[in-house]
Enzyme design. Structure first.
Site, PDB file in Angstrom:
ATOM      1  N   ASP A 281      27.747  32.783  45.549  1.00  0.00           N
ATOM      2  CA  ASP A 281      28.961  32.149  46.063  1.00  0.00           C
ATOM      3  C   ASP A 281      29.439  30.989  45.205  1.00  0.00           C
ATOM      4  O   ASP A 281      30.595  30.579  45.280  1.00  0.00           O
ATOM      5  CB  ASP A 281      28.677  31.563  47.458  1.00  0.00           C
ATOM      6  CG  ASP A 281      28.686  32.621  48.531  1.00  0.00           C
ATOM      7  OD1 ASP A 281      29.456  33.581  48.405  1.00  0.00           O
ATOM      8  OD2 ASP A 281      27.921  32.474  49.504  1.00  0.00           O
TER       9      ASP A 281
HETATM   10  C1  BGC Z   1      26.176  27.297  49.454  1.00  0.00           C
HETATM   11  C2  BGC Z   1      26.008  28.782  49.481  1.00  0.00           C
HETATM   12  C3  BGC Z   1      26.741  29.334  50.649  1.00  0.00           C
HETATM   13  C4  BGC Z   1      28.201  28.901  50.610  1.00  0.00           C
HETATM   14  C5  BGC Z   1      29.010  29.431  51.749  1.00  0.00           C
HETATM   15  C6  BGC Z   1      27.638  26.941  49.489  1.00  0.00           C
HETATM   16  O1  BGC Z   1      27.757  25.570  49.548  1.00  0.00           O
HETATM   17  O2  BGC Z   1      25.576  26.783  48.302  1.00  0.00           O
HETATM   18  O3  BGC Z   1      24.652  29.104  49.496  1.00  0.00           O
HETATM   19  O4  BGC Z   1      26.682  30.725  50.633  1.00  0.00           O
HETATM   20  O5  BGC Z   1      28.250  27.507  50.617  1.00  0.00           O
HETATM   21  O6  BGC Z   1      28.650  28.880  52.961  1.00  0.00           O
HETATM   22  O1  IFM Z   2      24.962  35.668  48.477  1.00  0.00           O
HETATM   23  C1  IFM Z   2      25.091  34.456  49.142  1.00  0.00           C
HETATM   24  C2  IFM Z   2      25.073  34.745  50.606  1.00  0.00           C
HETATM   25  O2  IFM Z   2      26.147  35.558  50.969  1.00  0.00           O
HETATM   26  C3  IFM Z   2      25.089  33.480  51.424  1.00  0.00           C
HETATM   27  N1  IFM Z   2      24.075  32.577  51.009  1.00  0.00           N
HETATM   28  C4  IFM Z   2      24.029  32.276  49.622  1.00  0.00           C
HETATM   29  C5  IFM Z   2      24.005  33.499  48.743  1.00  0.00           C
HETATM   30  C6  IFM Z   2      24.081  33.095  47.264  1.00  0.00           C
HETATM   31  O3  IFM Z   2      25.180  32.296  47.002  1.00  0.00           O
END
Ligand code: BGC
Ligand code: IFM
Length: 815
Positions: free
Chosen positions: A485
């Site tokens: 993400d």
């Molecule tokens: C986090 C991710 C997460 C994303 C969406 C980001 O700040 O690092 O791990 O998937 O937020 O919630």
């Molecule tokens: O792949 C994502 C997931 O959808 C939500 N937690 C963090 C992961 C890596 O960014």
């Protein structure tokens, strides 16, 4: 250092020291009513939606942590001393303490000065309530005059409002007390018509419903005024902070004990009785339920039902290996975590507040991979529900809200890996069940609710979405992000003084590409090719899908190859990421895992080379880190990934979700030693001895473990709700132990440590049961010499789909 131990027989984790490095929690309830219970009795509960139907308040970032919400106190009326058998909230040191987290229940027992309190929390199957079965025991040789105080701190339904809108909610709180039942009826007079109750089986000797009366103006939950005084105040909350607390006086002779049951329940009037008289709650709806479950006999019965449910859930796959830690994870804890994660997606834990996130498209589709054999029907339904938030162009909304089923427009779409997970999970579903009819199910599109098309067409659009969105190297465009993400590459200027990430731009201009999605496409579309061989429901032929996959594999092998590993991506300016040309982020695990699983360039040694590079550069004693070197500075061109300090989260932690992709690739290469070695590095049970370093629960996976660049390397964070659970389960059961469903049957293809001489797998598959024994007389890591079914040798590694309801003995000899 350990804080407890596994009781494998009882399928419980036993915590013997209340002061664990983090709250170690368990989940109770699996349908509409869900609660979390920590090893000190903390946590919170909700009905269906952790934001809008929150029953118990939880202060996420609190000190002392995990206090409030629920409480139990036992007081000696003569000495005035009191303690919590759950340790918190009183925090009085206990002479004896034990918490047992089991499947869907938790029992905590604490003893002080020869008085013990024990409580079991669970949700009776099918009911919208949590039961606390409390026993107070006099273990001294004199009679004792004891008092039991319960506590529930009600949240005023919308958990966001509850912590932000005090000008309103200090006025809305309303309660009612009738006999031993405290009703929380806040907002009942408004449109919602739901209420909660906190009932007690004993005739009570007092109650409180206003928090400040119970706690006192300047006390805390550890020294509440009512406990100091020894007497409830019978307070009625008018606004402010409604709670529920009962006082039950218990006189016990030496050796005597008494059980008191508390029920915290939720009720919603039926639709046709929505507009009850303002402020008058319809208690008649719950009276029967309350009476029924205050009776220990009914609770015994539903507890047995709960046990049977779990025994049944776990029965489809059980193993016996030379490694006890593997056995306890595979047989109990990993499938348990898979189920909880499937139910809740990423919504509610002690780290996910349930306030902002819905059910993720990508996340939930991956969760299905591990539960298909457990509850194929629920998985089928979820896959179809997820397909509904697909968009007509083949992309997808990234999340949906469980209460409404609608896509979350705030987040929208543009995560270009999303559509491929739909293909992968559907294919896995068909391999497990043989049910191709799912492909014919008519499903709408989120942005065209009027248009229904068969799921097969949704998959086709997913394929086209990726094929049509390719960049300068013929690789898939990454969009906002792919699996990671935080790798946000569509930044439109190299000038660091401008804020590009946030700038409005035309999606058409996005050029950054993802090698990861390239690998994922090859993996997924080859699955589709295999599926097309099984059914003519798909719009194109197996050959055609294979051609798409090959085309993409060529692009990846070409522009995605860095010489010794797979690159990660290309940014907007066509510069590679995850390349030896970079100063930081030279090699990433995700693309190597995904391209490795897809077998891209395997024939000319690329996959093996990539795995060697991963081992050399990314593998640490605590698992495989996301990338190296970690990013030392914020860099707009890479986005959020660089917002984390080195070694944490997406910036170079061991992001446990990705490790199984390497295990699977190593297993596919026949490198059983390596695959299993990686499995053990992050296996929670195998990290139990370093619980003081790891810090989160030793019975479930956490999302991340701090990498070597972090000052707290080895420390896990964000336990429970993570795709790590599903993928590790797939890696160990299907690729290391090697028993995996395929269209024609169960493939047996182990990749194990050479010193294992034997293991066995009990596997139920499409209506038949297979008792599989794998022998390894020559001490090999992989390779199968012979397969016998019921004594007859077969000429294949695939146990045919016998589907006859019988039990079959399968003997596999490696070599
Ligand atoms: C986090 C991710 C997460 C994303 C969406 C980001 O700040 O690092 O791990 O998937 O937020 O919630
Ligand atoms: O792949 C994502 C997931 O959808 C939500 N937690 C963090 C992961 C890596 O960014």
């Amino acid at each position: 250092m350990k804080y407890g131990h596994f009781d494998d027989e009882a399928r419980e984790y036993v915590i013997t020291e209340p002061q664990t490095p983090r709250p170690w929690i368990n989940y109770i309830g699996r349908q509409d009513y869900v609660g979390m219970i920590s090893n000190t009795g903390g946590g919170y509960s909700f009905y269906q939606d952790p934001r809008y139907r929150r029953l118990i308040r939880y202060r996420y970032n609190n000190a002392p942590r995990n206090v409030g919400g629920r409480g139990l106190y036992v007081r000696d009326a003569e000495s005035g001393e009191y303690f919590s058998p759950t340790f918190q909230p009183a925090r009085e040191p206990l002479d004896d303490y034990e918490a047992r987290h089991g499947l869907g229940y938790t029992t905590i027992r604490g003893e002080k000065d020869d008085v013990a309190g024990e409580v079991t929390y669970f949700v009776p199957p099918g009911e919208d309530l949590e039961a606390w079965r409390v026993t107070v025991e006099n273990n001294s040789d004199e009679s004792r005059n004891l008092q039991l105080f319960s506590l529930v701190e009600f949240c005023l339904w919308d958990a966001v409002d509850d912590s932000s809108n005090y000008q309103r909610n200090y006025n809305t709180g309303e309660v009612e007390v009738e006999d031993s039942v405290i009703y929380q009826k806040t907002e009942y007079r408004e449109r919602r018509n739901h209420f909660a109750y906190f009932a007690c089986s004993a005739d009570i000797d007092g109650f409180d419903t206003q928090r400040d009366a119970f706690v006192g103006q300047y006390n805390g939950f550890d020294e509440p005024a009512v406990l100091e005084d020894g007497e409830a105040t019978d307070s009625i909350a008018h606004g402010w902070s409604p709670i529920g607390s009962h006082q039950v006086d218990v006189e016990l002779e030496p050796g005597e004990s008494e059980e008191v049951v508390f029920l915290l329940g939720y009720h919603e009037n039926p639709q046709d009785d929505k507009w009850a008289e303002p402020g008058v709650i319809n208690k008649e709806y719950v009276e029967e339920t309350i009476e029924e479950y205050l009776d220990p006999a009914a609770l015994d019965e539903s507890f047995t039902e709960l046990e049977e449910f779990w025994a049944d859930q776990l029965s489809a796959l059980q193993v016996e290996t030379p490694d006890p830690e593997t056995d306890r994870m595979v047989n109990t804890w990993n499938p348990y975590q898979n189920t909880v994660t499937m139910n809740l997606a990423r919504s509610a834990s002690l780290y996910e507040t349930g306030l902002t996130r819905g059910i993720g498209f990508r996340d939930s589709l991956q969760d299905q991979l591990a539960v298909l054999h457990q509850f194929p029907d629920r998985a089928r339904k979820r896959i179809l529900n997820l397909a509904k938030i697909q968009l007509k162009d083949g992309g997808a909304y990234h999340q949906y809200t469980p209460l409404t089923g609608e896509g979350n427009a705030d987040i929208g779409g543009g995560f270009n890996d999303d559509p491929m997970w739909l293909v992968m999970s559907t294919a896995a579903y068909v391999k497990e069940t043989g049910d191709t009819s799912i492909l014919a199910e008519e499903v709408v599109y989120e942005n065209e609710p009027g248009t229904e098309e068969p799921l097969a067409e949704h998959l086709q659009r997913a394929v086209e979405y990726v094929r049509e969105r390719r960049g300068p190297h013929d690789l898939p465009l990454i969009g906002h992000a792919d699996w990671n993400d935080c790798l946000n590459l569509n930044c439109f200027s190299e000038n660091p003084d401008e804020s590009f990430q946030t700038a409005e731009h035309d999606v058409e201009e996005e050029r950054a590409e993802s090698v990861f999605i390239g690998g994922q496409f090859v993996y997924a579309v080859e699955e589709l090719a295999e599926l097309a061989d099984q059914t003519d429901l798909l719009p194109e032929s197996a050959e055609e899908y294979q051609r798409y996959a090959d085309e993409m594999a060529d692009a990846v092998a070409d522009a995605g190859w860095d010489g010794a590993w797979f690159r990660r991506a290309y940014d907007h300016f066509e510069d590679p990421i995850g390349s030896s040309e970079n100063d930081e982020g030279q090699i990433f695990v995700e693309s190597n895992g995904m391209c490795g699983m897809a077998g891209i360039g395997r024939e000319d040694g690329k996959v093996q080379d990539a795995m060697d590079s991963v081992r050399e550069r990314l593998a640490t004693e605590h698992g495989i880190v996301l990338h190296q070197p970690a990013f030392t500075e914020y860099d707009e061109r890479y986005g959020e990934i660089t917002s984390y300090p080195p070694g944490y989260k997406e910036n170079g932690s061991v992001f446990c979700h990705t490790n199984p992709w390497i295990m699977i690739t190593e297993a596919k290469l026949g490198n059983g030693e390596r695959a299993f070695d990686y499995y053990k590095r992050i296996c929670p049970a195998a990290r139990e001895d370093i619980s003081d370093v790891h810090t989160t629960e030793p019975y479930v996976y956490a999302q991340t473990i701090a990498g070597p660049d972090a000052p707290t390397t080895g420390e896990a964070k964000n336990s429970w709700l993570t795709g790590t659970a599903a993928w590790n389960y797939v890696a160990i059961t299907q690729y290391i132990l090697g028993v995996r469903p395929d269209h024609d049957g169960l493939v047996v293809d182990p990749s194990i440590p050479a010193e294992w001489d034997e293991f066995s797998v009990h596997r139920e598959f499409r209506g038949a049961t297979y008792e599989i024994t794998v022998e390894n007389p020559d001490g090999v890591e992989s390779g199968v010499d012979r397969v016998e079914i019921d004594g007859d040798t077969i000429d294949s590694q695939t146990i045919p789909d016998l589907g006859d309801g019988e039990v079959h003995d399968v003997r596999v000899v490696m070599g």
